[in-house]
Design a protein around this motif. Structure first.
Motif, PDB file in Angstrom:
ATOM      1  N   PRO A 193       0.821  -1.218   0.000  1.00  0.00           N
ATOM      2  CA  PRO A 193       0.000   0.000   0.000  1.00  0.00           C
ATOM      3  C   PRO A 193       0.853   1.266   0.000  1.00  0.00           C
ATOM      4  CG  PRO A 193      -0.074  -1.030   2.158  1.00  0.00           C
ATOM      5  CD  PRO A 193       0.735  -1.944   1.272  1.00  0.00           C
ATOM      6  N   GLY A 194       2.125   1.138   0.386  1.00  0.00           N
ATOM      7  CA  GLY A 194       3.009   2.302   0.381  1.00  0.00           C
ATOM      8  C   GLY A 194       3.503   2.667  -1.009  1.00  0.00           C
ATOM      9  N   ARG A 195       3.202   1.852  -2.007  1.00  0.00           N
ATOM     10  CA  ARG A 195       3.636   2.084  -3.402  1.00  0.00           C
ATOM     11  C   ARG A 195       5.134   2.364  -3.477  1.00  0.00           C
ATOM     12  NH1 ARG A 195      -0.781   6.041  -6.229  1.00  0.00           N
ATOM     13  NH2 ARG A 195      -2.635   4.846  -5.730  1.00  0.00           N
ATOM     14  N   LEU A 196       5.906   1.636  -2.682  1.00  0.00           N
ATOM     15  CA  LEU A 196       7.332   1.952  -2.643  1.00  0.00           C
ATOM     16  C   LEU A 196       8.171   0.963  -3.431  1.00  0.00           C
ATOM     17  CD1 LEU A 196       8.968  -0.017  -0.287  1.00  0.00           C
ATOM     18  CD2 LEU A 196       7.238   1.164   1.051  1.00  0.00           C
ATOM     19  N   ARG A 197       7.520  -0.067  -3.995  1.00  0.00           N
ATOM     20  CA  ARG A 197       8.309  -1.079  -4.713  1.00  0.00           C
ATOM     21  C   ARG A 197       8.185  -0.876  -6.214  1.00  0.00           C
ATOM     22  NH1 ARG A 197       9.105  -6.519  -1.461  1.00  0.00           N
ATOM     23  NH2 ARG A 197       8.673  -5.795   0.653  1.00  0.00           N
ATOM     24  N   PHE A 198       9.317  -0.940  -6.858  1.00  0.00           N
ATOM     25  CA  PHE A 198       9.408  -0.817  -8.314  1.00  0.00           C
ATOM     26  C   PHE A 198       9.983  -2.121  -8.847  1.00  0.00           C
ATOM     27  CE2 PHE A 198       9.727   3.310  -6.411  1.00  0.00           C
ATOM     28  CZ  PHE A 198       8.980   4.142  -7.226  1.00  0.00           C
ATOM     29  N   VAL A 199       9.415  -2.611  -9.936  1.00  0.00           N
ATOM     30  CA  VAL A 199       9.889  -3.879 -10.498  1.00  0.00           C
ATOM     31  C   VAL A 199      10.070  -3.729 -11.997  1.00  0.00           C
ATOM     32  CG1 VAL A 199       9.364  -6.338 -10.833  1.00  0.00           C
ATOM     33  CG2 VAL A 199       8.677  -5.207  -8.715  1.00  0.00           C
ATOM     34  N   GLY A 200      11.156  -4.253 -12.506  1.00  0.00           N
ATOM     35  CA  GLY A 200      11.376  -4.212 -13.947  1.00  0.00           C
ATOM     36  C   GLY A 200      12.670  -4.928 -14.279  1.00  0.00           C
ATOM     37  N   TYR A 201      13.138  -4.692 -15.493  1.00  0.00           N
ATOM     38  CA  TYR A 201      14.405  -5.285 -15.899  1.00  0.00           C
ATOM     39  C   TYR A 201      15.523  -4.281 -15.657  1.00  0.00           C
ATOM     40  CZ  TYR A 201      11.132  -8.462 -18.008  1.00  0.00           C
ATOM     41  OH  TYR A 201      10.090  -9.323 -18.189  1.00  0.00           O
ATOM     42  N   ARG A 202      16.606  -4.786 -15.182  1.00  0.00           N
ATOM     43  CA  ARG A 202      17.758  -3.978 -14.791  1.00  0.00           C
ATOM     44  C   ARG A 202      18.254  -3.102 -15.951  1.00  0.00           C
ATOM     45  NH1 ARG A 202      21.270  -1.637 -13.009  1.00  0.00           N
ATOM     46  NH2 ARG A 202      23.077  -2.177 -11.749  1.00  0.00           N
ATOM     47  N   GLU A 203      18.204  -3.638 -17.166  1.00  0.00           N
ATOM     48  CA  GLU A 203      18.830  -2.962 -18.313  1.00  0.00           C
ATOM     49  C   GLU A 203      17.850  -2.096 -19.092  1.00  0.00           C
ATOM     50  OE1 GLU A 203      18.233  -6.212 -18.004  1.00  0.00           O
ATOM     51  OE2 GLU A 203      20.146  -7.081 -17.382  1.00  0.00           O
ATOM     52  N   ASP A 204      16.575  -2.133 -18.755  1.00  0.00           N
ATOM     53  CA  ASP A 204      15.556  -1.464 -19.548  1.00  0.00           C
ATOM     54  C   ASP A 204      15.565   0.034 -19.252  1.00  0.00           C
ATOM     55  OD1 ASP A 204      13.309  -0.488 -20.732  1.00  0.00           O
ATOM     56  OD2 ASP A 204      11.890  -1.741 -19.637  1.00  0.00           O
ATOM     57  N   GLN A 205      16.075   0.813 -20.196  1.00  0.00           N
ATOM     58  CA  GLN A 205      16.259   2.249 -19.931  1.00  0.00           C
ATOM     59  C   GLN A 205      14.943   3.012 -19.891  1.00  0.00           C
ATOM     60  OE1 GLN A 205      19.464   4.082 -22.050  1.00  0.00           O
ATOM     61  NE2 GLN A 205      20.892   2.447 -21.501  1.00  0.00           N
ATOM     62  N   GLU A 206      13.876   2.353 -20.307  1.00  0.00           N
ATOM     63  CA  GLU A 206      12.553   2.975 -20.195  1.00  0.00           C
ATOM     64  C   GLU A 206      11.896   2.649 -18.858  1.00  0.00           C
ATOM     65  OE1 GLU A 206      11.521   5.028 -22.566  1.00  0.00           O
ATOM     66  OE2 GLU A 206      13.499   4.590 -23.413  1.00  0.00           O
ATOM     67  N   GLY A 207      12.465   1.731 -18.134  1.00  0.00           N
ATOM     68  CA  GLY A 207      11.820   1.227 -16.916  1.00  0.00           C
ATOM     69  C   GLY A 207      12.307   1.942 -15.664  1.00  0.00           C
ATOM     70  N   PRO A 208      11.616   1.724 -14.544  1.00  0.00           N
ATOM     71  CA  PRO A 208      11.941   2.451 -13.307  1.00  0.00           C
ATOM     72  C   PRO A 208      13.273   2.024 -12.680  1.00  0.00           C
ATOM     73  CG  PRO A 208      10.257   0.769 -12.882  1.00  0.00           C
ATOM     74  CD  PRO A 208      10.474   0.805 -14.363  1.00  0.00           C
ATOM     75  N   ILE A 209      13.686   0.780 -12.894  1.00  0.00           N
ATOM     76  CA  ILE A 209      14.897   0.299 -12.216  1.00  0.00           C
ATOM     77  C   ILE A 209      16.118   1.044 -12.740  1.00  0.00           C
ATOM     78  CG2 ILE A 209      16.319  -1.730 -11.703  1.00  0.00           C
ATOM     79  CD1 ILE A 209      13.460  -1.948 -10.593  1.00  0.00           C
ATOM     80  N   TRP A 210      16.248   1.066 -14.065  1.00  0.00           N
ATOM     81  CA  TRP A 210      17.412   1.728 -14.658  1.00  0.00           C
ATOM     82  C   TRP A 210      17.427   3.208 -14.268  1.00  0.00           C
ATOM     83  CZ3 TRP A 210      18.343   5.695 -18.120  1.00  0.00           C
ATOM     84  CH2 TRP A 210      19.677   5.783 -18.599  1.00  0.00           C
TER      85      TRP A 210
END
Ligand code: SF4
Ligand code: SF4
Lengths: 343, 182
Positions: free
Chosen positions: A223-240
């Motif tokens: 519920p805290g919306r604090l987790r981001f998930v994606g691919y490490r290398e994806d420059q469009e994604g939140p992780i990168w």
């Protein structure tokens, strides 16, 4: 690493913004209910949330080995069920059910015996003196699906492997003989032992969900919306963006040298008070303590988050703050659509 | 014929992976230094093999705990005459074994072609073992019928695991080579 492992085609990863964790344990329960309700894993939490500063789960996990603070192999300890994990409590359900209002015989629900340790035992204790510098924060932990997993390197039977398609680290339980070298070797203590089936068991990053393009349960339920998930290398994604572009998300204990793929935005904190109740300008959570957890990169990460927050306060745009605020929580997750063949 | 065998610590440096060889490089002493072996073959009844060894703290149950390991013993035989002992065979030179664990009634049958390759299955119907622990000593009697590889080569290797020392996998006390029982 002694075993040669192929670099996966891509790597799933998670970022958690510790400034937003409520310590509600929804993630813990979401994971537990999904994957670990059997007898031999009743004590285990693939996802747990601990209060820091504190003892953690299992107790003092960062002191019982696997790796030195130089990243060298160091013999680890298998945590004891009673004193380090905490045995699942049993309750006096029968006696409560037998409560007889008419006769006045009352029995309240309580654990049998007197528990003296368990997961989250020291919740919200923290440290410091009220009101000068008392502080604590919540630390959600799961397997880091490491780039060079200590668990994998510890198994003489090669029962642990890293998936080629997404880098998820898995135990082949058909091969595992329950030797628990992986439990010893993981310095994060994120491999557990199923004592009924006598095999190792660990977080699977909700692999069947990932294959459907859906983020792990701990992340979706937060519920805290604090987790981001994606691919490490994806420059469009939140992780990168958080790890590589803004460099505000950093791994826990990078000195272990395993290449963790779970990252944290370190916690900011309000200032300390002096004896007159005036702010001192120093953060309540000592930066030296955060450096012990996250390494020297924590300084830069905190400076960036603070600077971007100040920008936003001044009404200026900030891509970083927009990501961290998570206006639309669907944008916290960027995975490919279903890749699993549905039979 | 009864023989007293000196056991050695299986060399951890050879163990697969990066952790065990480093973390256990100090394991140079056998946790069980000697074993007495009596092996007899009766044509109709197959092999009767008895092991006796000192064990001050037996561990016969690991139920409902995370950090316990059971006492165990294995008899290994080469399937081809020149299968190496210390690596549990090698590719195309398999070994077979009977494994007893103090926390189980039934034996396991093992097959291996080198370290880390061992397969574990339920033992064939004619294989059984009876164990007794008294006054700090295990007495374990295997009845193994049939065991063609043992009939053929008459060679045995012994491995003992002491639960109290967290012995398991490659952490074990072993005979220093094949022992002739024919
Ligand atoms: S965190 Fe531990 S269990 Fe997870 S991949 Fe890394 S070494 Fe293995
Ligand atoms: S569900 Fe989210 S907010 Fe709640 S404890 Fe877990 S990570 Fe923290």
């Amino acid at each position: 690493m002694k075993y040669a492992i192929e670099k996966p085609a891509r790597q799933v990863a998670m970022v958690m913004d510790l400034n937003k964790c409520l310590g509600c344990q929804t993630c813990t329960v979401a994971c537990k209910k999904m994957w670990n309700t059997d007898g031999g894993t009743d004590y285990s939490y693939w996802n747990n949330v601990e209060t820091l500063p504190g003892k953690g789960f299992p107790k003092q996990w960062d002191e019982i080995g696997g790796r030195t603070d130089q990243g060298a192999v160091k013999r680890g300890k298998i945590p004891n069920l009673d004193s380090e994990y905490g045995r699942a409590w049993s309750f006096n359900h029968k006696a409560v059910i037998a409560t007889d209002a008419a006769s006045g015989k009352k029995e309240w629900l309580k654990p049998k015996g007197k528990p003296d340790w368990g997961p989250n035992w020291d919740e919200d204790e923290g440290t410091g003196t009220y009101p000068e510098d008392n502080h604590y924060f919540y630390m959600p932990r799961l397997c880091n699906h490491c780039t060079e997993p200590a668990c994998l390197d510890a198994c003489p039977r090669q029962s642990i492997y890293k998936r080629e398609q997404d880098g998820i680290v898995l135990v082949d339980q058909d091969k595992c003989h329950g030797y628990r070298f992986c439990v010893e070797a993981c310095p994060y203590k994120k491999v557990y032992y199923d004592y009924q089936r006598q095999v190792a068991a660990k977080c699977i990053f909700c692999m069947p969900r990932i294959e459907e393009g859906v983020a792990p349960a701990c992340a979706r339920q937060c519920p805290g919306r604090l987790r981001f998930v994606g691919y490490r290398e994806d420059q469009e994604g939140p992780i990168w963006k958080l790890v590589d572009k803004w460099k505000v998300a950093i791994p826990l204990h990078p000195e272990y040298g395993l290449g963790a793929n779970v990252f944290y935005v370190p916690p900011m904190s309000p200032e300390k008070f002096d004896s007159q109740g005036n702010g001192t300008g120093e953060p309540r959570i000592p930066t030296a303590y955060l450096e012990q957890l996250f390494g020297p990169d924590v300084h830069k990460a905190l400076a960036t988050v603070n600077a971007e927050r100040d920008k936003r306060k001044r009404g200026e745009p900030s891509e970083l703050m927009d990501i961290l605020v998570a206006y639309d929580w669907n944008e916290n997750f960027k995975l490919d659509g279903a890749v699993r063949e549905v039979i | 014929m009864k023989q007293t065998l000196q056991l050695i610590a299986a060399p951890t440096v050879m163990q697969p992976g990066g952790y065990v060889p480093e973390a256990y490089k100090d394991r140079t002493q056998a946790s069980t230094p000697t074993v007495e072996l009596t092996a007899e073959k009766a044509a109709a009844r197959g092999w009767r093999i008895e092991l006796q060894w000192a064990c001050p703290q037996p561990v016969s149950s690991i139920a409902n705990e995370t950090d316990l390991f059971p006492d165990a013993a294995a008899l290994m035989v080469p399937v081809v005459a020149d299968a190496p002992w210390i690596t549990m065979g090698q590719e195309d030179k398999p070994v077979e074994a009977a494994l007893w664990r103090a926390d189980r009634e039934a034996l396991y049958q093992l097959q291996a072609e080198g370290l880390g390759t061992m397969h574990r299955n339920d033992a064939p119907a004619g294989w059984s073992a009876q164990s007794q622990w008294a006054d700090g000593v295990y007495r374990l009697v295997f009845q193994l019928k049939p065991w063609a590889a043992l009939d053929q080569h008459g060679l045995l290797g012994i491995a003992l695991w002491r639960g109290a020392e967290s012995d398991r996998g490659g952490l074990k006390s072993v005979s220093s080579g094949w022992v002739s029982v024919s």
